[in-house]
Design a protein around this motif. Sequence first.
Motif, PDB file in Angstrom:
ATOM      1  N   ARG A 182      -1.951   6.457   0.338  1.00  0.00           N
ATOM      2  CA  ARG A 182      -3.191   5.722   0.602  1.00  0.00           C
ATOM      3  C   ARG A 182      -3.341   5.457   2.095  1.00  0.00           C
ATOM      4  O   ARG A 182      -4.436   5.566   2.644  1.00  0.00           O
ATOM      5  N   VAL A 239       0.842  -1.183   0.000  1.00  0.00           N
ATOM      6  CA  VAL A 239       0.000   0.000   0.000  1.00  0.00           C
ATOM      7  C   VAL A 239       0.886   1.244   0.000  1.00  0.00           C
ATOM      8  O   VAL A 239       1.870   1.306   0.717  1.00  0.00           O
ATOM      9  N   ASN A 294      -6.454   6.779   4.322  1.00  0.00           N
ATOM     10  CA  ASN A 294      -7.273   5.873   5.129  1.00  0.00           C
ATOM     11  C   ASN A 294      -7.297   6.310   6.591  1.00  0.00           C
ATOM     12  O   ASN A 294      -8.332   6.263   7.246  1.00  0.00           O
TER      13      ASN A 294
END
Length: 68
Positions: free
Chosen positions: A47, A43, A51
């Motif tokens: 990102r 990831v 999140n």
Amino acid sequence: MNSNSIDIEKYNTIEKERNQTMSNNKFIEWCKELNIGSRVEVVSEQRLKANELMSQYTKYTRYISKRN
């Protein structure tokens, strides 16, 4: 510290270690070999931040709604 509070430093340490493990190619390959967790993926840092911000926003709005 009450039951709803978290130790931010401990949380950050755990998240950092988790991210390092989850992005380790040997770990990913090991999971694939054993058919463990189909959601193991590398990831991006952006990102992860997105999140985390979304999670904080959601928790904050729940907190505000409980106060009113």
